[in-house]
Write a protein that holds these residues in place. Sequence first.
Motif, mmCIF file in Angstrom:
data_model
loop_
_atom_site.group_PDB
_atom_site.id
_atom_site.type_symbol
_atom_site.label_atom_id
_atom_site.label_comp_id
_atom_site.label_asym_id
_atom_site.label_seq_id
_atom_site.Cartn_x
_atom_site.Cartn_y
_atom_site.Cartn_z
ATOM 1 N N ALA A 172 0.816 -1.221 0.000
ATOM 2 C CA ALA A 172 0.000 0.000 0.000
ATOM 3 C C ALA A 172 0.842 1.260 0.000
ATOM 4 N N ASP A 173 1.928 1.278 0.786
ATOM 5 C CA ASP A 173 2.729 2.496 0.866
ATOM 6 C C ASP A 173 3.595 2.707 -0.367
ATOM 7 N N HIS A 174 3.622 1.742 -1.293
ATOM 8 C CA HIS A 174 4.290 1.936 -2.579
ATOM 9 C C HIS A 174 3.307 2.405 -3.644
ATOM 10 N N LYS A 202 4.485 8.046 22.972
ATOM 11 C CA LYS A 202 5.584 8.596 22.184
ATOM 12 C C LYS A 202 5.078 9.029 20.805
ATOM 13 N N THR A 203 5.570 10.179 20.343
ATOM 14 C CA THR A 203 5.264 10.601 18.978
ATOM 15 C C THR A 203 5.910 9.619 18.004
ATOM 16 N N ASP A 204 5.134 9.141 17.061
ATOM 17 C CA ASP A 204 5.595 8.054 16.201
ATOM 18 C C ASP A 204 5.395 8.415 14.739
ATOM 19 N N GLU A 205 6.010 7.605 13.869
ATOM 20 C CA GLU A 205 5.802 7.693 12.427
ATOM 21 C C GLU A 205 4.901 6.531 12.008
ATOM 22 N N PHE A 206 4.108 6.757 10.956
ATOM 23 C CA PHE A 206 3.168 5.746 10.494
ATOM 24 C C PHE A 206 3.282 5.588 8.985
ATOM 25 N N ARG A 207 3.072 4.365 8.536
ATOM 26 C CA ARG A 207 3.023 4.111 7.096
ATOM 27 C C ARG A 207 1.743 3.363 6.776
ATOM 28 N N LEU A 208 1.217 3.570 5.577
ATOM 29 C CA LEU A 208 0.044 2.853 5.115
ATOM 30 C C LEU A 208 0.448 1.412 4.833
ATOM 31 N N VAL A 209 -0.191 0.457 5.519
ATOM 32 C CA VAL A 209 0.215 -0.938 5.372
ATOM 33 C C VAL A 209 -0.809 -1.762 4.604
#
Length: 404
Positions: free
Chosen positions: A109-111, A188-195
């Motif tokens: 998805a993230d691609h 914690k502040t985090d990073e997210f990617r569409l999986v």
Amino acid sequence: MKRPFLLFFILTLLLILFEIARVYFIMPFPGSQLGLDGTSAQASLGQVELAYWLHTNGVWLRVLGLLLLAYPAFLVISKPRQTWQRYVAGLLLIVYGGVLYMVNQEMMADHMFLQPRHKQVVPLSQNKISLDKLVLGFAADGQATAYPIQLIGYHHQVRDTVGGQSVMVTYCTVCRTGRVFSPVAAGKTDEFRLVGMDHFNAMFEDKNTGSWWRQATGEAIAGPLRGQTLPELSARQMTLREWAAEHPNTRVLQADTTFATEFSQMKNYERGLSKGKLTRRDSVSWQPKSWVIGVETGNHTKAFDWNQLQEKRIMSDAVGSEPVLVALSSDNVSFGVWSRRIHSRLLTFHYVAGQLIDLETRSQWTWRGRSVSGPLAGTQLTAVPNAYQEFWHSWHSFHPDTEI
């Protein structure tokens, strides 16, 4: 080994199926997702857990499979009993390599849906987005920002800072759900990617723990943080024109020209004119792709029919113990949901001859919940923070006990 080719064939097929399964359960392939019939999203958690297990254990499962494949592959290719076995084996390896590449490079998805490469958020004076475009608007500490749905619908998420607060602006076109979250997981502040997707809803993976989060509710449904939720921030959907009327100093997210083609394909979506099977609109009420306004107060939820709202302009009702007013702007796409309580007084609204009037004081109101004449002139109704426009199948799936 009497039948090395058969073993080679079975192991290669299992490796191919493994790679396909990793993406099948979290992308909208036929039969892979549940929910368009409005069934509860809980029904799909089993396959999400399976997909998560395959995802988190993918490396060692792949290595194990390749190690088991090595010896029969050597026997088949170097000492074949029949020449055709060598060619079939080579073809199978090519197929596996192709599937491995497609699954991990093209079908993730993230691609497929990329983040902005050149993010521009500019003052309204520099804005190039049409004022008639729908936006998801968010304001905090005196700063407001508008995020055009045509843009965030492709990106699925955009990270920004508004009023000094880090925000994660999300949108899922298949559910028509726009949500803004504070990107804080486990403190914690985090990073997210569409999986991928769950129940036709966008699903994100956090960087720190690898947990999977459902976009419609902000809930972690797989991984170490399962059961936790991201803090949701109140946002509103309306045209940029209406948002700017409320927030004349708003900033506006601009289109990254890198994705001009993708944005062009989204131009008909926001007004319900998309022809895609997953993103089109059902014009008849209470069908899977019909539009509703979903409202949540406390533990109570209710869905209001968009077609009825367009006909009546307002809908007065109650969600749980909270009396609410759902009001539509004259542009037929901007809406607001307000509490009908003014201190200890409960107001009853009617829309008559193009005017919104409360029966108790005969004051006149705008769709924004503000009285402009009469005894209550200058009074502002309190906005209901959890009010969304989305597809009926989505609201029902994630709020199975909703009233309508």
